[in-house]
Write a protein that holds these residues in place. Structure first.
Motif, PDB file in Angstrom:
ATOM      1  N   GLY A   5       0.465  -1.401  -0.064  1.00  0.00           N
ATOM      2  CA  GLY A   5      -0.201  -0.283   0.096  1.00  0.00           C
ATOM      3  C   GLY A   5       0.641   1.277  -0.321  1.00  0.00           C
ATOM      4  N   LEU A   6       2.120   1.230   0.949  1.00  0.00           N
ATOM      5  CA  LEU A   6       2.896   2.464   0.841  1.00  0.00           C
ATOM      6  C   LEU A   6       3.583   2.407  -0.761  1.00  0.00           C
ATOM      7  N   ARG A   7       3.917   1.568  -1.388  1.00  0.00           N
ATOM      8  CA  ARG A   7       4.414   1.758  -3.056  1.00  0.00           C
ATOM      9  C   ARG A   7       2.969   1.912  -3.404  1.00  0.00           C
ATOM     10  N   GLN A   8       1.736   2.470  -3.372  1.00  0.00           N
ATOM     11  CA  GLN A   8       0.839   3.055  -3.982  1.00  0.00           C
ATOM     12  C   GLN A   8       0.867   4.224  -4.268  1.00  0.00           C
ATOM     13  N   ILE A   9       1.664   4.792  -3.246  1.00  0.00           N
ATOM     14  CA  ILE A   9       1.562   6.588  -2.614  1.00  0.00           C
ATOM     15  C   ILE A   9       1.668   7.618  -3.447  1.00  0.00           C
ATOM     16  N   PRO A  10       1.023   8.185  -4.371  1.00  0.00           N
ATOM     17  CA  PRO A  10       2.143   8.975  -4.988  1.00  0.00           C
ATOM     18  C   PRO A  10       2.887   9.739  -4.418  1.00  0.00           C
ATOM     19  N   GLN A  11       3.917   9.895  -4.594  1.00  0.00           N
ATOM     20  CA  GLN A  11       5.651  10.182  -3.813  1.00  0.00           C
ATOM     21  C   GLN A  11       5.766  12.029  -3.803  1.00  0.00           C
ATOM     22  N   ASP A  12       4.440  12.373  -5.346  1.00  0.00           N
ATOM     23  CA  ASP A  12       5.075  14.075  -5.738  1.00  0.00           C
ATOM     24  C   ASP A  12       3.653  14.619  -4.230  1.00  0.00           C
ATOM     25  N   MET A  13       3.006  14.102  -3.699  1.00  0.00           N
ATOM     26  CA  MET A  13       2.299  14.024  -2.545  1.00  0.00           C
ATOM     27  C   MET A  13       3.207  15.032  -1.236  1.00  0.00           C
ATOM     28  N   TYR A  14       4.010  13.921  -1.476  1.00  0.00           N
ATOM     29  CA  TYR A  14       5.089  14.046  -0.271  1.00  0.00           C
ATOM     30  C   TYR A  14       5.837  15.549  -0.978  1.00  0.00           C
ATOM     31  N   GLU A  15       6.235  15.582  -1.320  1.00  0.00           N
ATOM     32  CA  GLU A  15       7.221  16.402  -2.249  1.00  0.00           C
ATOM     33  C   GLU A  15       6.522  18.044  -2.105  1.00  0.00           C
ATOM     34  N   ALA A  16       4.854  17.641  -2.541  1.00  0.00           N
ATOM     35  CA  ALA A  16       4.448  19.608  -2.496  1.00  0.00           C
ATOM     36  C   ALA A  16       3.522  19.235  -1.132  1.00  0.00           C
ATOM     37  N   SER A  35       6.034  18.607   1.347  1.00  0.00           N
ATOM     38  CA  SER A  35       7.307  19.280   1.569  1.00  0.00           C
ATOM     39  C   SER A  35       7.508  20.764   1.190  1.00  0.00           C
ATOM     40  N   LEU A  36       7.070  20.912   0.170  1.00  0.00           N
ATOM     41  CA  LEU A  36       7.233  22.080  -0.423  1.00  0.00           C
ATOM     42  C   LEU A  36       6.398  23.406   0.609  1.00  0.00           C
ATOM     43  N   ASP A  37       5.783  22.732   1.466  1.00  0.00           N
ATOM     44  CA  ASP A  37       4.638  23.590   2.123  1.00  0.00           C
ATOM     45  C   ASP A  37       5.022  23.812   3.789  1.00  0.00           C
ATOM     46  N   GLY A  38       6.394  23.216   3.914  1.00  0.00           N
ATOM     47  CA  GLY A  38       6.910  23.005   5.184  1.00  0.00           C
ATOM     48  C   GLY A  38       6.242  21.533   6.039  1.00  0.00           C
ATOM     49  N   ALA A  39       5.394  21.265   5.533  1.00  0.00           N
ATOM     50  CA  ALA A  39       5.188  20.100   6.806  1.00  0.00           C
ATOM     51  C   ALA A  39       6.151  19.144   6.664  1.00  0.00           C
ATOM     52  N   SER A  40       6.179  18.907   8.372  1.00  0.00           N
ATOM     53  CA  SER A  40       6.765  18.136   9.131  1.00  0.00           C
ATOM     54  C   SER A  40       6.694  16.464   8.720  1.00  0.00           C
ATOM     55  N   LYS A  41       7.327  15.420   8.901  1.00  0.00           N
ATOM     56  CA  LYS A  41       7.822  14.062   8.575  1.00  0.00           C
ATOM     57  C   LYS A  41       6.238  13.513   9.356  1.00  0.00           C
ATOM     58  N   TRP A  42       5.923  14.065  10.861  1.00  0.00           N
ATOM     59  CA  TRP A  42       4.784  13.451  11.547  1.00  0.00           C
ATOM     60  C   TRP A  42       4.133  14.059  10.644  1.00  0.00           C
ATOM     61  N   ARG A  43       3.838  15.413  10.460  1.00  0.00           N
ATOM     62  CA  ARG A  43       2.562  15.726   9.795  1.00  0.00           C
ATOM     63  C   ARG A  43       2.603  14.994   8.520  1.00  0.00           C
ATOM     64  N   GLN A  44       3.218  14.601   7.761  1.00  0.00           N
ATOM     65  CA  GLN A  44       2.847  14.805   5.912  1.00  0.00           C
ATOM     66  C   GLN A  44       2.771  13.284   6.510  1.00  0.00           C
ATOM     67  N   PHE A  45       3.022  12.396   7.731  1.00  0.00           N
ATOM     68  CA  PHE A  45       1.648  11.037   8.011  1.00  0.00           C
ATOM     69  C   PHE A  45       0.740  11.046   7.977  1.00  0.00           C
ATOM     70  N   TRP A  46       0.368  12.269   9.599  1.00  0.00           N
ATOM     71  CA  TRP A  46      -0.580  11.673   9.251  1.00  0.00           C
ATOM     72  C   TRP A  46      -2.108  12.456   8.718  1.00  0.00           C
ATOM     73  N   LYS A  47      -1.662  13.462   7.762  1.00  0.00           N
ATOM     74  CA  LYS A  47      -2.561  13.898   6.185  1.00  0.00           C
ATOM     75  C   LYS A  47      -1.962  13.309   5.148  1.00  0.00           C
ATOM     76  N   ILE A  48      -1.467  12.230   5.127  1.00  0.00           N
ATOM     77  CA  ILE A  48      -1.402  12.228   3.762  1.00  0.00           C
ATOM     78  C   ILE A  48      -0.971  10.822   3.139  1.00  0.00           C
ATOM     79  N   THR A  49      -0.140   9.680   4.202  1.00  0.00           N
ATOM     80  CA  THR A  49       0.334   8.293   4.564  1.00  0.00           C
ATOM     81  C   THR A  49      -1.119   7.820   4.948  1.00  0.00           C
ATOM     82  N   LEU A  50      -1.481   7.730   6.556  1.00  0.00           N
ATOM     83  CA  LEU A  50      -2.440   6.795   7.160  1.00  0.00           C
ATOM     84  C   LEU A  50      -3.360   7.296   6.315  1.00  0.00           C
ATOM     85  N   PRO A  51      -3.975   8.385   5.466  1.00  0.00           N
ATOM     86  CA  PRO A  51      -5.682   8.766   4.869  1.00  0.00           C
ATOM     87  C   PRO A  51      -5.717   7.971   3.638  1.00  0.00           C
TER      88      PRO A  51
END
Length: 300
Positions: A183-194, A196-212
């Motif tokens: 499932g992790l391999r199916q998450i688009p990497q450009d979402m994490y890149e966007a 990161s550009l907005d200043g989201a931490s790794k923890w926030r990326q996990f809760w707002k992108i990875t987990l949903p």
């Protein structure tokens, strides 16, 4: 009514397919549907394997819910096992999948090694090994003794015996871990890149992108692992010697069902226990699907 030539044509066109399906149909009807229907009938009877079944109506179910303390004890132990083992296993599996998803070298080897406990964990050999590890003079207490800690006999203490089985269940995290990794391999990497550009931490990326984005996988793993937890039998049988002791602290529902059927030959009562377990699993699955619309996200 269709002419005979019609049916003969259908048979000639589809006979090979039906012949290939015949072994499966025989097995399905004789080994699956037949025993299910027989078990449902026997749940309303008194049957000891030696004499003919005697109709009992709802007696087995009435006894189960009103006059069977071991039924209540087995339900309590099983629900505690499910409530703690499933979330811990999924959390541990997700954590390992996140580490493996970082692109480390030798990923296929690590993936195979971490999956191995899921293949071996339900075996009799591992249950025996686990019993020896958590015995009074077992490996766990020997390690604790090096730090000056006097450990108890974990499997002989009713306060800790069930937790040894929960730890064994969590150790078998390989199967959900592989699914999480896919499932992790199916998450688009450009979402994490966007993010990161907005200043989201790794923890926030996990809760707002990875987990949903992983909620469909979490949903699938939760249902599969919960059903497997309700069906767990071998560890409890081996570690407790088939008794569910000490003081019924490891008396899983499936172990109690087994003892009623093959220990006391109360096949009618055991059939009723089996159908109650089926109802519990069905209710859980139905509730999971009904509630999934509130937390499982299939769209962006």
């Amino acid at each position: 009514m269709a002419p005979p030539s019609f049916w003969s044509g259908v048979w000639q066109n589809h006979a090979p397919g039906y012949l290939f399906l015949l072994p499966w149909l025989i097995g399905f009807l004789g080994l699956t549907i037949g025993p299910i229907l027989t078990s449902f009938y026997l749940s309303f009877t008194h049957f000891d394997l030696l004499t003919a079944p005697r109709w009992a109506g709802l007696d087995n179910y009435m006894r189960m819910f009103t006059n069977d303390p071991k039924f209540a004890a087995s339900m309590r132990v099983t629900f505690v096992f499910v409530i703690f083992s499933v979330p811990l296993k999924l959390a541990f599996a997700l954590g390992v999948a996140l580490l493996l998803n970082r692109g480390m070298k030798g990923l296929p080897l690590y993936r195979a090694l971490f999956y191995l406990p899921s293949l071996l964990g339900a075996s009799v050999a591992i249950a025996i090994l686990w019993r020896q590890m958590f015995a009074g003079n077992g490996l766990v207490n020997q390690v604790l003794a090096n730090f000056g800690i006097q450990g108890p006999s974990w499997i002989s203490n009713p306060n800790t015996s069930l937790w040894t089985l929960i730890i064994l269940a969590v150790w078998q995290f390989g199967s959900p871990m592989i699914i999480f990794l896919a499932g992790l391999r199916q998450i688009p990497q450009d979402m994490y890149e966007a993010a990161s550009l907005d200043g989201a931490s790794k923890w926030r990326q996990f809760w707002k992108i990875t987990l949903p984005m992983l909620t469909p996988v979490v949903f699938f793993n939760a249902i599969i692992q919960t059903i497997e937890a309700f069906k767990s039998f071998t560890p409890s049988f081996i570690i407790s010697g088939g008794t569910g002791g000490p003081i019924n602290s490891t008396l899983f529902y499936t172990l109690y069902l087994y003892n009623e059927a093959f220990g006391f030959f109360r096949m009618g009562y055991a059939s009723a226990l089996a159908w109650v377990l089926l109802a519990i699993v069905a209710l859980f699955t139905a509730f999971s699907f009904l509630s999934s619309k509130y937390w499982v996200h299939y769209d962006d």
